[in-house]
Design a protein around this motif. Structure first.
Motif, PDB file in Angstrom:
ATOM      1  N   LEU A 256       0.793  -1.225   0.000  1.00  0.00           N
ATOM      2  CA  LEU A 256       0.000   0.000   0.000  1.00  0.00           C
ATOM      3  C   LEU A 256       0.831   1.283   0.000  1.00  0.00           C
ATOM      4  CD1 LEU A 256      -3.032  -0.875   2.310  1.00  0.00           C
ATOM      5  CD2 LEU A 256      -2.823  -1.046  -0.187  1.00  0.00           C
TER       6      LEU A 256
ATOM      7  N   ALA B   5     -10.986   3.836   0.858  1.00  0.00           N
ATOM      8  CA  ALA B   5     -10.660   2.500   1.342  1.00  0.00           C
ATOM      9  C   ALA B   5      -9.323   2.494   2.069  1.00  0.00           C
ATOM     10  CB  ALA B   5     -10.619   1.515   0.170  1.00  0.00           C
ATOM     11  N   LEU B   6      -8.387   3.282   1.566  1.00  0.00           N
ATOM     12  CA  LEU B   6      -7.072   3.348   2.199  1.00  0.00           C
ATOM     13  C   LEU B   6      -7.118   4.137   3.495  1.00  0.00           C
ATOM     14  CD1 LEU B   6      -4.862   3.982  -0.947  1.00  0.00           C
ATOM     15  CD2 LEU B   6      -5.024   1.866   0.364  1.00  0.00           C
TER      16      LEU B   6
ATOM     17  N   SER C  82      -6.470   1.486  -8.379  1.00  0.00           N
ATOM     18  CA  SER C  82      -5.685   2.720  -8.408  1.00  0.00           C
ATOM     19  C   SER C  82      -4.978   2.933  -9.735  1.00  0.00           C
ATOM     20  CB  SER C  82      -4.641   2.682  -7.284  1.00  0.00           C
ATOM     21  OG  SER C  82      -5.258   2.546  -6.027  1.00  0.00           O
TER      22      SER C  82
ATOM     23  N   GLU D 177      -4.918  -6.416  -1.401  1.00  0.00           N
ATOM     24  CA  GLU D 177      -4.130  -5.241  -1.776  1.00  0.00           C
ATOM     25  C   GLU D 177      -3.918  -5.154  -3.284  1.00  0.00           C
ATOM     26  OE1 GLU D 177      -1.655  -4.420   2.349  1.00  0.00           O
ATOM     27  OE2 GLU D 177      -0.543  -4.991   0.531  1.00  0.00           O
TER      28      GLU D 177
ATOM     29  N   THR E 279      -2.826   9.413  -2.522  1.00  0.00           N
ATOM     30  CA  THR E 279      -4.242   9.057  -2.504  1.00  0.00           C
ATOM     31  C   THR E 279      -5.135  10.209  -2.938  1.00  0.00           C
ATOM     32  OG1 THR E 279      -4.296   9.645  -0.158  1.00  0.00           O
ATOM     33  CG2 THR E 279      -3.997   7.327  -0.701  1.00  0.00           C
TER      34      THR E 279
ATOM     35  N   ILE F 214      -6.851  -3.413  -4.686  1.00  0.00           N
ATOM     36  CA  ILE F 214      -6.768  -1.972  -4.451  1.00  0.00           C
ATOM     37  C   ILE F 214      -5.794  -1.330  -5.440  1.00  0.00           C
ATOM     38  CG2 ILE F 214      -6.081  -0.187  -2.789  1.00  0.00           C
ATOM     39  CD1 ILE F 214      -6.999  -2.080  -0.565  1.00  0.00           C
TER      40      ILE F 214
ATOM     41  N   VAL G  89     -11.059   4.454  -3.829  1.00  0.00           N
ATOM     42  CA  VAL G  89      -9.782   3.885  -3.416  1.00  0.00           C
ATOM     43  C   VAL G  89      -9.199   4.674  -2.264  1.00  0.00           C
ATOM     44  CG1 VAL G  89      -7.438   3.374  -4.173  1.00  0.00           C
ATOM     45  CG2 VAL G  89      -9.357   2.998  -5.728  1.00  0.00           C
TER      46      VAL G  89
END
Length: 333
Positions: free
Chosen positions: A30, A304-305, A82, A75, A294, A78, A301
């Motif tokens: 991440l 979510a992070l 992204s 991950e 981000t 995700i 996204v």
């Protein structure tokens, strides 16, 4: 499978094989999404192995559905959301996968189907074919044709030859001629992650890459493969040499293919504590102005992070890999 968004060269590619610390804790990717100044284009999850039992396929030392990989697969989803394209890598230094695919049709089918099913189950957007054992040209053509038939035109098929193999078939670990393969199936191959290390190439100067282009390799299809640290093999090039050389190649070749790094978890200069810094430096050198955090990613996204608290505007630090002695889940590429 997540849709493929067109990505122009130069690419920034990272392999992710060491997914866990020795104590079993997960190594998160991440930070590659949350840290500023990173425009990673592709992440390759390594290494998928075909074993004697066709149904006993493994990701390094465990079945891909093992609970230890639950966070990894979450991950990668995700990352795809992204804009990073996620591939799997088949093969590597652990031999056996390709010899099992190089037999009669019935045997090929038995060993290929679990790989196909893994790609579908995990929504992988491509497969990197790292052949470090004898494999016939006909066997590679059959594998490429089957992947294209099963996954369509957008699916990414890449190969990972040692750099020398693109110049001389005698300096090759794969058994087949890459120039002949390019003639026969080049339109199906997105690019080559050429390994410029372990005695097969030197990334500290432009000479070898220039020879490849002079020989007829399209620059957009040759990605310079690097060790991200001297801990990962022989032939690591310090940033003082590598940075200027990559900058030179970027200026010299308008369609320069980009760079790949083996591997993420201990990348220099940040090492195990800050491995994402390798991607930051590559972004600055090759894709200046494209790095983002981000705040520039799709809102779903970013949320979510950040977590469920919509009132919290501060993005929390992503979990960091803990310091530990170098150890991989499986074999080196």
């Amino acid at each position: 499978m997540a849709p493929i968004r067109p990505i122009s060269a130069p690419r920034i590619v990272l392999y992710h094989q060491t997914t866990h610390n020795p104590d079993g804790s997960h190594i998160s990717i991440l930070p590659l999404l949350t840290q500023p100044g990173i425009a990673l284009t592709h992440l390759i999850v390594a290494a998928i192995h075909i074993n004697e039992d066709p149904n006993a396929i493994t990701l390094n030392d465990h079945h891909p559905s093992d609970p230890r990989y639950t966070t990894l697969w979450a991950e990668t989803r995700i990352a795809q959301a992204s804009g990073i394209q996620v591939l799997g890598m088949l093969g590597g230094a652990a031999k056996g996968s390709y010899c099992r695919l190089d037999k009669d049709e019935a045997t090929f089918e038995a060993y290929y189907v679990p790989v196909r099913d893994l790609i579908r189950q995990r929504g992988l957007q491509g497969l990197d074919l790292d052949v470090e054992e004898d494999f016939s040209l006909g066997g590679m053509v059959r594998l490429i044709d089957r992947l294209r038939l099963d996954f369509g035109a957008e699916f990414l098929i890449t190969l990972a030859p040692v750099a020398a193999a693109l110049l001389d078939v005698r300096h090759n670990m794969s058994g087949f001629d890459y120039e002949a393969l390019e003639v026969m199936r080049g339109k199906e191959i997105a690019w080559y992650n050429a390994q410029f290390y372990n005695g097969w190439g030197n990334a500290g100067n432009p000479f070898m890459y220039e020879l490849m282009v002079a020989r007829g390799w399209p620059p957009e299809k040759v990605v310079v493969g690097l060790l991200t640290t001297g801990e990962n093999g022989n032939g690591f090039v310090p940033w003082e040499l590598m940075g200027p050389n990559l900058g030179l190649l970027r200026r010299q070749f308008e369609r320069f293919g980009g760079v790949m790094g083996w591997e993420y978890f201990n990348s220099s200069p940040g090492g195990r504590d800050r491995p994402w810094e390798w991607a930051q430096r590559m972004t600055e050198t090759l894709r200046a102005g494209e790095g983002k955090g981000t705040e520039h990613r799709p809102s779903g996204v970013a949320n979510a992070l950040k977590g469920d608290d919509e009132d919290d505007d501060a993005t929390p630090a992503a979990p960091l890999p803990a310091p530990f002695v170098y150890q991989t889940d499986g074999e080196d590429a």
